[in-house]
Scaffold this motif. Structure first.
Motif, PDB file in Angstrom:
ATOM      1  N   THR A   1       0.833  -1.208   0.000  1.00 57.78           N
ATOM      2  CA  THR A   1       0.000   0.000   0.000  1.00 57.78           C
ATOM      3  C   THR A   1       0.863   1.252   0.000  1.00 57.78           C
ATOM      4  OG1 THR A   1      -1.733  -1.199   1.205  1.00 57.78           O
ATOM      5  CG2 THR A   1      -1.833   1.209   1.230  1.00 57.78           C
ATOM      6  N   ASP A   2       1.922   1.249   0.799  1.00 50.44           N
ATOM      7  CA  ASP A   2       2.836   2.398   0.834  1.00 50.44           C
ATOM      8  C   ASP A   2       3.491   2.614  -0.529  1.00 50.44           C
ATOM      9  OD1 ASP A   2       2.421   2.897   3.588  1.00 50.44           O
ATOM     10  OD2 ASP A   2       3.867   1.323   4.119  1.00 50.44           O
ATOM     11  N   ILE A   3       3.889   1.503  -1.174  1.00 49.57           N
ATOM     12  CA  ILE A   3       4.574   1.612  -2.475  1.00 49.57           C
ATOM     13  C   ILE A   3       3.630   2.185  -3.527  1.00 49.57           C
ATOM     14  CG2 ILE A   3       5.681   0.311  -4.321  1.00 49.57           C
ATOM     15  CD1 ILE A   3       6.651  -1.669  -2.163  1.00 49.57           C
ATOM     16  N   ARG A   4       2.397   1.728  -3.537  1.00 51.52           N
ATOM     17  CA  ARG A   4       1.444   2.231  -4.531  1.00 51.52           C
ATOM     18  C   ARG A   4       1.132   3.711  -4.277  1.00 51.52           C
ATOM     19  NH1 ARG A   4      -0.811  -3.101  -3.613  1.00 51.52           N
ATOM     20  NH2 ARG A   4      -0.442  -4.392  -5.470  1.00 51.52           N
ATOM     21  N   ALA A   5       1.067   4.086  -3.007  1.00 58.09           N
ATOM     22  CA  ALA A   5       0.850   5.511  -2.700  1.00 58.09           C
ATOM     23  C   ALA A   5       2.038   6.353  -3.158  1.00 58.09           C
ATOM     24  CB  ALA A   5       0.621   5.684  -1.200  1.00 58.09           C
ATOM     25  N   MET A   6       3.251   5.831  -2.989  1.00 57.19           N
ATOM     26  CA  MET A   6       4.437   6.522  -3.464  1.00 57.19           C
ATOM     27  C   MET A   6       4.402   6.675  -4.983  1.00 57.19           C
ATOM     28  SD  MET A   6       7.017   4.423  -0.962  1.00 57.19           S
ATOM     29  CE  MET A   6       8.415   4.533  -2.085  1.00 57.19           C
ATOM     30  N   ALA A   7       4.014   5.615  -5.670  1.00 58.25           N
ATOM     31  CA  ALA A   7       3.965   5.649  -7.131  1.00 58.25           C
ATOM     32  C   ALA A   7       2.907   6.633  -7.613  1.00 58.25           C
ATOM     33  CB  ALA A   7       3.684   4.266  -7.678  1.00 58.25           C
ATOM     34  N   ASP A   8       1.769   6.705  -6.922  1.00 56.79           N
ATOM     35  CA  ASP A   8       0.714   7.640  -7.312  1.00 56.79           C
ATOM     36  C   ASP A   8       1.146   9.087  -7.133  1.00 56.79           C
ATOM     37  OD1 ASP A   8      -0.902   5.515  -7.959  1.00 56.79           O
ATOM     38  OD2 ASP A   8      -1.987   5.515  -6.028  1.00 56.79           O
ATOM     39  N   GLU A   9       1.884   9.348  -6.047  1.00 56.59           N
ATOM     40  CA  GLU A   9       2.268  10.729  -5.743  1.00 56.59           C
ATOM     41  C   GLU A   9       3.493  11.184  -6.505  1.00 56.59           C
ATOM     42  OE1 GLU A   9       3.481  13.546  -1.903  1.00 56.59           O
ATOM     43  OE2 GLU A   9       2.852  11.460  -1.602  1.00 56.59           O
ATOM     44  N   PHE A  10       4.470  10.284  -6.667  1.00 54.23           N
ATOM     45  CA  PHE A  10       5.750  10.683  -7.251  1.00 54.23           C
ATOM     46  C   PHE A  10       6.012  10.065  -8.623  1.00 54.23           C
ATOM     47  CE2 PHE A  10       6.282  11.359  -2.725  1.00 54.23           C
ATOM     48  CZ  PHE A  10       6.993  12.542  -2.659  1.00 54.23           C
TER      49      PHE A  10
END
Length: 473
Positions: free
Chosen positions: A459-468
């Motif tokens: 979940t953290d990785i996907r949030a990182m990918a969405d934001e950055f």
């Protein structure tokens, strides 16, 4: 009338006069006896001064009530003890950190020095073979001092003359079991002196959640977890290369993703570029959007991507020649971090010999020439054997997670690392207990440090990918 005593003994004890009176004269104290008394008194005084110097708080708290009792009675002594206890309790509640540093840990060190270490020192030294028995006399290493903190006891020891450090590193199991600790680590502080570290509990037993993404852009050292002593784990990535080794499920991804997470603001600012090689399509693919076109999974694409990085390195080296000797990240010349999830798949298990040679040659060039011009390599693998990763010594900084065999510890961290306490083969295989726990050995220090990287979830990785995702292209 009296029993006759021989020689000087008779003259010292009794003399008869003509009037049969008996005169007793004291025995003459000889010079050797006087010297013995002086030496004993000097040693006693020295010991008292040393005890007061090393443990002033413990000595004061112990002696002061007895002195007050003797001079003024038990009522006043009890009152002073009660007031002192209340004052210490209030101090501990208001400022726990200062209280622990100035009072708590010193009292604990004094107690454990007496009750645990001095009490068992002689038998453990003799049984382990660290002490020597010569001509009926025991020669023991000297316990110099004990320091305590929130997780461990650190003993400073003066070795016997001519005793090698290896005698101690070969007996860490004897020392740990003898003093009731799970492990023991040996570090040379200076010539003739060692520091033995005995953990009292494990501060890394609980997994660490993903750390917040930094507010400011930085190329490192980046915070990715916690050290065993409670301090933040800051990993250097700019100006070095990092090798991560660990068995399946040991937590290699925690180090990779925590590093990526900490560098994201610098990626957005254009100071860092992330190039990813993911031949297994199992780890870095979760955040593929973070790498854009600088991502490769197919072995042929990985070889092409590495060749491109080598080309960037060579062009920079040509521009920097005679101008600068070190790299400072800028938008025009950002720091390039090459991430390789399973490097052995490309360097040892690749069936295409030509691709294998290209990839090995490119990695060798990057690890020997890249860091001076701002290119770093962070590679992860499972099997650290030389035939699998023949350039492992080109990585200055090394991380050993859970390993299957004790011999692999020295393969990763260097000769003697396990003897110094890097028990990577003893890390728990249970993910909740051992994933992300590792021993780090840096280029600047030969002593391994036990750490734990933060766990970055899917979940953290996907949030990182969405934001950055798409930043810094």
């Amino acid at each position: 009338m009296f029993k006759k005593l021989p020689g000087d003994e008779a003259r010292n004890l009794v003399t008869t006069t003509p009037d049969t009176a008996i005169v007793f004269r004291p025995a003459v104290v000889t010079t050797p006896a006087i010297l013995t008394i002086i030496i004993f008194a000097g040693r006693l005084l020295t010991g008292l001064v040393r005890l007061l110097w090393r443990h002033p708080v413990a000595v004061t708290v112990t002696v002061l009530p007895g002195v007050i009792w003797a001079l003024y009675g038990w009522q006043l002594a009890a009152s002073v003890v009660g007031l002192l206890g209340l004052a210490l309790a209030a101090w501990a509640c208001l400022d726990r950190v200062t209280f622990a540093r100035l009072v708590g840990w010193r009292l604990l060190a004094w107690w454990r020095l007496i009750w645990v270490y001095r009490r068992h020192w002689q038998p453990i030294m003799v049984v382990s073979g660290l002490g020597k028995h010569l001509r009926g006399r025991d020669y023991l290493p000297r316990l110099v001092r004990l320091d305590c903190d929130g997780w461990s006891d650190r003993i400073t020891v003066r070795m016997l003359k001519g005793q090698p450090v290896k005698d101690w590193t070969d007996r860490i199991d004897h020392l740990a079991q003898g003093f009731g600790s799970q492990s023991c680590r040996v570090a040379l502080s200076k010539a003739g002196r060692l520091v033995l570290t005995f953990p009292r509990h494990d501060p890394l037993a609980v997994p660490i959640p993903a750390l917040p993404i930094p507010d400011t852009a930085t190329v490192g050292p980046v915070e990715i977890g916690k050290q065993e002593d409670g301090r933040p784990l800051r990993l250097k990535v700019h100006g070095t290369h990092v090798l991560i080794a660990g068995a399946t499920g040991a937590g290699k991804g925690s180090f990779l993703w925590s590093t990526i997470r900490a560098l994201l603001p610098a990626v957005r600012a254009g100071l860092v570029e992330l190039w990813a090689l993911d031949p297994k399509l199992m780890e870095l693919s979760y955040g593929r959007a973070l790498f854009g076109t600088r991502y490769a999974a197919d072995p042929a694409d990985c070889a092409d991507l590495l060749d491109e990085v080598v080309s960037v390195m060579q062009k920079r080296a040509a521009r920097f020649a005679g101008v600068q000797r070190s790299h400072t990240p800028t938008v025009d010349d950002p720091f390039v971090l090459v991430l390789v999830d399973e490097v052995a798949f490309l360097t040892a298990y690749q069936s295409d010999k030509h691709l294998r040679q290209r990839i090995s040659a490119a990695l060798a060039a990057l690890t020997t020439q890249g860091r001076a011009v701002g290119i770093g390599v962070m590679a992860a693998l499972q099997d650290p054997r030389k035939e699998v990763m023949n350039i492992r010594n080109l990585f200055p900084d090394k991380i050993a997670l859970r390993l299957d065999e004790s011999e692999q510890v020295d393969m990763v961290l260097g000769d003697g690392a396990r003897d110094r306490g890097a028990l990577a083969d003893h890390i728990s295989p249970i993910p909740e207990l051992g994933a992300g726990i590792a021993y780090v050995r840096l280029e600047t220090s030969p002593d391994p440090v036990r750490v734990r990287a933060a766990y970055v979830s899917d979940t953290d990785i996907r949030a990182m990918a969405d934001e950055f995702g798409g930043e810094g292209r």
